[in-house]
Design an enzyme around this catalytic site. Structure first.
Site, PDB file in Angstrom:
ATOM      1  N   ASP A   1      61.718  50.296  28.260  1.00  0.00           N
ATOM      2  CA  ASP A   1      62.440  51.328  27.540  1.00  0.00           C
ATOM      3  C   ASP A   1      62.556  52.570  28.418  1.00  0.00           C
ATOM      4  O   ASP A   1      61.785  52.740  29.365  1.00  0.00           O
ATOM      5  CB  ASP A   1      61.684  51.715  26.264  1.00  0.00           C
ATOM      6  CG  ASP A   1      62.085  50.853  25.079  1.00  0.00           C
ATOM      7  OD1 ASP A   1      63.115  50.180  25.167  1.00  0.00           O
ATOM      8  OD2 ASP A   1      61.351  50.855  24.079  1.00  0.00           O
TER       9      ASP A   1
ATOM     10  N   ASP B   1      58.630  50.112  21.351  1.00  0.00           N
ATOM     11  CA  ASP B   1      57.861  50.964  20.443  1.00  0.00           C
ATOM     12  C   ASP B   1      58.295  50.842  18.996  1.00  0.00           C
ATOM     13  O   ASP B   1      57.593  51.309  18.103  1.00  0.00           O
ATOM     14  CB  ASP B   1      57.947  52.431  20.876  1.00  0.00           C
ATOM     15  CG  ASP B   1      59.387  52.921  20.967  1.00  0.00           C
ATOM     16  OD1 ASP B   1      60.308  52.144  20.622  1.00  0.00           O
ATOM     17  OD2 ASP B   1      59.593  54.079  21.386  1.00  0.00           O
TER      18      ASP B   1
ATOM     19  N   ASP C   1      62.004  46.243  18.325  1.00  0.00           N
ATOM     20  CA  ASP C   1      61.588  45.681  19.612  1.00  0.00           C
ATOM     21  C   ASP C   1      60.682  44.467  19.456  1.00  0.00           C
ATOM     22  O   ASP C   1      60.394  43.777  20.441  1.00  0.00           O
ATOM     23  CB  ASP C   1      60.845  46.738  20.442  1.00  0.00           C
ATOM     24  CG  ASP C   1      61.753  47.866  20.891  1.00  0.00           C
ATOM     25  OD1 ASP C   1      62.882  47.562  21.321  1.00  0.00           O
ATOM     26  OD2 ASP C   1      61.342  49.026  20.802  1.00  0.00           O
TER      27      ASP C   1
END
Length: 888
Positions: free
Chosen positions: A334, A629, A633
């Site tokens: 990310d 997070d 995901d």
């Protein structure tokens, strides 16, 4: 406080006013003192846990192994043969082994429990008029809790209000589909748990939306509390490496039994040796071949690695991740919060007419100013700015307030940045909500790319929207080309761009959650926010590239923003190097693989596309680590070889799906974890090599002696001594070996590569054959020169112990010279070698040791000769390392 009332299970049937009255609470929450008293009376909000096994039980577990049973059988046979001293020694050695293995397991258990404390679920509760984030164990009945996407429900909750709230209750019901909740739902008695839409149950997961409710049950009184005993009874799994090595040990045991029968038959029928002598030879052969110290040493190596990773802010949730990290070839990371700090600050504002305002300050604390043409603004003027700030503050779920002279906050980074902007201009959300009460909302979800709130105003109901520029501008009336260009310019400066708009709800949708339609909204402006890189991230990515690890940025952010960050990280430099989600749409597996080969930056990617990228990378042969997070995901985290969740900013769902958790949310910590994973795998190989090569030397010496008609070079108790005590101590100490250097300059190992690869097999054969040859030659020389067998075995035992002491130095590196690694770098290993040698000295020079091991004191000459002979193993292995490096 009132007397504790009896528990009830019909909360879904009770009207809300009665629920509040029964629990002596209100929608304003509990006072802190009252909550503390209830916690003291009712106990923590926890389910029964599997009890921590005591040291005594752990010690007993060390004897529950088929390999130990073989040694106990040997002790029994020794008693039947009248050799009580041998049986007693076997018992003592087994006790020592159990002590070493038990202590290591106990330490590992304590470390695991300590690390679990870092992964406790947090809950947002309303106490003393403020929203506070607390440990879920401190939640009490009567607390008002907030629920949002990605959270685990901390207790059984009767819902007070919801906004698109959907909860996965499969833990309780087995139903895979999320349940849409409704605070106003009512039913008659008899409704199943899965049908109670006004309840949220402990342990279930918020899939999307938001909600607020009152806690009605905690701990064992919750619905999931009835499942606690089943949870406690579930057995934990072992790391794949340990499973493979246990299978290897069992295979060795079978091979040894067959070999013992075969060689024993040759001794009895070929060389006319006694049956009892051959029986003890079989026992000696079994003891020599079975790597008794291996499980304890491997457990120690993995436990040490887990602890070292935790010290570097990498918390291991599954032991398999320790060995897996050493194989990582691709990291899909990310951007926000991992590569960057995730403390957004509004830097630029662009109004509909094109005016551009600058904003100063850093972080969420509202320290700074808004500047228009060099003039500092203290109020939201002109009117266009007032409208934008009003939308930014109202369409918001964050909480930013001054407490005891310090700013505290809770919520999403984007929301907090907008609230901070409002405070800089004197606009406070609670006061604004009194003027514009919120009546509904559409919470932000990655799939929507926008959030909306509905507010009552003097002119009717207004809808305020914030989100990705392309998504929000598509809902706005009038020409938006200038706004699109302005968004592009802000993104090109590395800013995260947010568009804001307002309008009236569609007819008939004043109170319903209905997404605004195209052309329904009026564009209010853009907010450009900066999220600076975390310190150490550029260096960490460079280290990954040197280590042969590919790093990809996979983000839902704007392509231009992603490119600006990628330039600073040396991941991409031109727009054509950024692949967007729209470009990925419709690509098959082959096309995805081709894209992954070329691209390193992926922007505006959906959770589904992130999952497809992970699956494509794995099909290409990559060993993939994925960071995430959010609840969105979780599929990619589960699909990855190593799922990496954020400990501070991540959701409970992401942490549950992950193999490791970063306690500081920093990408640099992933690289530290990979480094420790490679060190751990190296140490596992070192321990295996030490124990297997020494065991193989014993096997070759014993087998060869019987095949050529010589007496047994070593007795079973002597072999037990070197395997479980002298070498066992060194094996555990070797598991603590530090980084030998250069591990992040090596290419990743092939995940399919076996432990016993060509290098390991060569090293094992060379060292085992050499040591066995020297032992056999020395034994033959002593017998030929008239030494009594007991005296020859005594010196041979000393020679083998010294071989082990020198050989552990060879094990510190597979390819580097032992002389290139200063011994003082491994003080624990030095201490282990010293303790092992002192233990053997005690066995040689004390009456008890002499009686048990058939040892005796030796002279200075014998010591000097044995030291000189045993040191040759270092020269032999140095020569092999030199040849190996030359061949490579």
């Amino acid at each position: 406080m009132e007397a504790v009332k009896p528990a009830r299970t019909d909360w879904h049937l009770v009207p809300l006013p009665e629920v509040l009255a029964w629990l002596s609470s209100s929608e304003d929450g509990l006072p802190g003192a009252e909550a503390a008293e209830r916690l003291q009376t009712g106990g923590p909000n926890e389910l029964p846990r599997q009890p921590v096994p005591g040291l005594g039980r752990i010690l007993l577990r060390q004897f529950l192994s088929p390999l130990i049973y073989v040694l106990l059988l040997a002790a029994g046979l020794s008693i039947l043969a009248g050799d009580v001293s041998d049986a007693a020694f076997i018992a003592v050695v087994l006790a020592i082994n159990a002590g070493i293995g038990g202590y290591q397991e106990w330490r590992a258990e304590q470390s695991t429990r300590a690390l679990q404390q870092l992964l406790r679920i947090r809950a947002s509760v309303l106490r003393d008029g403020e929203v506070q984030e607390i440990d879920s164990a401190a939640v009490v009945a009567g607390d008002i809790v907030w629920l949002e996407s990605g959270n685990r429900v901390p207790a059984d909750v009767r819902l007070l209000s919801v906004a698109g709230l959907e909860i996965d209750e499969s833990l309780l019901t087995g139903e895979s589909l999320a349940v849409r909740k409704d605070a106003g739902w009512a039913t008659e008695a008899g409704a199943a748990v899965a049908d109670r839409r006004n309840m949220a149950y402990a342990g279930s997961t918020v899939v999307r939306g938001r909600g607020k409710g009152i806690v009605v049950a905690t701990g064992t009184a919750t619905a999931v509390g009835e499942l606690a005993l089943d949870v406690i009874g579930a057995a934990g799994g072992k790391a794949p490496l340990l499973v493979r090595m246990e299978r290897f040990s069992h295979l060795v045991a079978i091979v040894v039994l067959v070999a013992s029968l075969l060689i024993g038959s040759i001794g009895v029928f070929g060389w006319r040796l006694g049956v009892q002598e051959m029986l003890f030879f079989g026992i000696a052969l079994a003891v020599a071949a079975i790597p008794e110290g291996l499980p304890a040493a491997l457990t120690a190596a993995l436990a040490v690695a887990s602890t070292r990773m935790a010290e570097r802010r990498v918390i291991v949730r599954r032991l398999a991740a320790v060995e897996g990290l050493g194989s990582c070839t691709l990291i899909a990371s990310d951007k926000t919060g991992t590569l960057t700090q995730n403390e957004l600050t509004v830097r630029q504002i662009v109004l509909p007419a094109g005016e551009r305002l600058a904003v100063t300050g850093e972080g969420f604390a509202p320290n700074g100013y808004v500047l228009l043409g060099g003039e500092t603004l203290t109020r939201p003027e002109p009117p266009a700015l007032a409208a934008l700030v009003r939308a930014a503050v109202l369409c918001n779920e964050g909480d930013l307030r001054l407490r005891d002279g310090a700013w505290v906050w809770r919520g999403d980074a984007t929301d907090l940045a907008l609230l901070s902007l409002g405070v800089k201009l004197g606009v406070i959300r609670p006061a604004l909500l009194e003027e514009y009460p919120q009546i509904n909302q559409i919470p932000y979800e990655p799939e929507r790319q926008f959030a909306a709130t509905y507010h009552r105003s003097a002119g009717g109901v207004r809808v305020l929207v914030k989100g990705a520029p392309e998504r929000v501008l598509a809902m706005c009336a009038g020409p938006v080309e200038a706004a699109v260009e302005a968004a592009g310019r802000l993104a090109a400066e590395g800013l995260r761009v947010l568009a804001l708009a307002e309008g009236e709800p569609a007819p008939g949708h004043d109170h319903a959650i209905a997404p605004p339609e195209p052309g329904q909204l009026r564009f209010l402006g853009l907010a450009g926010m900066i999220d600076p890189l975390r310190s150490g991230v550029p260096e960490a990515i460079a280290a990954c590239q040197r280590a042969g690890i590919t790093v990809c940025m996979v983000t839902g952010d704007h392509p231009v923003t992603a490119l600006a960050i990628a330039r600073d990280l040396d991941l991409a430099h031109r727009p054509e190097q950024v692949v967007t989600g729209s470009m990925l749409a419709g690509q098959d597996a082959a096309a995805l693989a081709a894209t992954l080969t070329q691209a390193r930056v992926f922007a505006r990617v959906t959770p589904r596309q992130k999952l497809l990228l992970v699956e494509a990378a794995r099909r290409m042969g990559h060993f993939v680590a994925v960071t995430g997070d959010g609840v969105n995901d979780a599929p990619a985290l589960r699909a990855a070889n190593i799922g990496v969740a954020m400990g501070k900013g991540g959701t409970d769902v992401a942490r549950d799906a992950a193999d490791i958790v970063l306690s500081d949310d920093n990408f640099a910590s992933i690289v530290a974890g990979i480094e420790e994973g490679r060190v751990a795998y190296d140490n596992v190989r070192k321990v295996i090599y030490l124990l297997i090569s020494c065991g193989a030397a014993e096997l070759l010496a014993l087998g060869s002696a019987v095949l050529i008609g010589m007496p047994m070079p070593l007795l079973p108790v002597q072999i037990l001594w070197v395997n479980l005590v002298t070498n066992g101590i060194q094996g555990v100490a070797l598991a603590f070996e530090s980084n030998e250097g250069g591990v992040l300059r090596r290419q990743p190992r092939d995940p399919a590569e076996p432990i016993f690869n060509r290098l390991m097999i060569e090293r094992t054969l060379v060292s085992a054959v050499f040591m066995a040859g020297v032992l056999l030659a020395a034994f033959a020389w002593m017998l030929r020169n008239g030494w009594p067998e007991p005296a020859a075995r005594n010196v041979l035992l000393l020679l083998f112990v010294l071989f082990e002491n020198f050989h552990v130095g060879n094990c510190r590196s597979e390819t580097r010279s032992a002389f290139a690694l200063p011994p003082w770098r491994s003080r624990l290993l030095l201490a282990g070698v010293g303790v092992a040698l002192l233990a053997h000295l005690a066995a040689m020079y004390t009456p008890l040791g002499q009686r048990l091991l058939r040892t005796e004191a030796v002279g200075v000459t014998e010591w000097l000769v044995m030291i000189a002979v045993s040191s040759t193993i270092v020269a032999v292995m140095e020569l092999h390392k030199l040849i190996w490096r030359w061949r490579r």
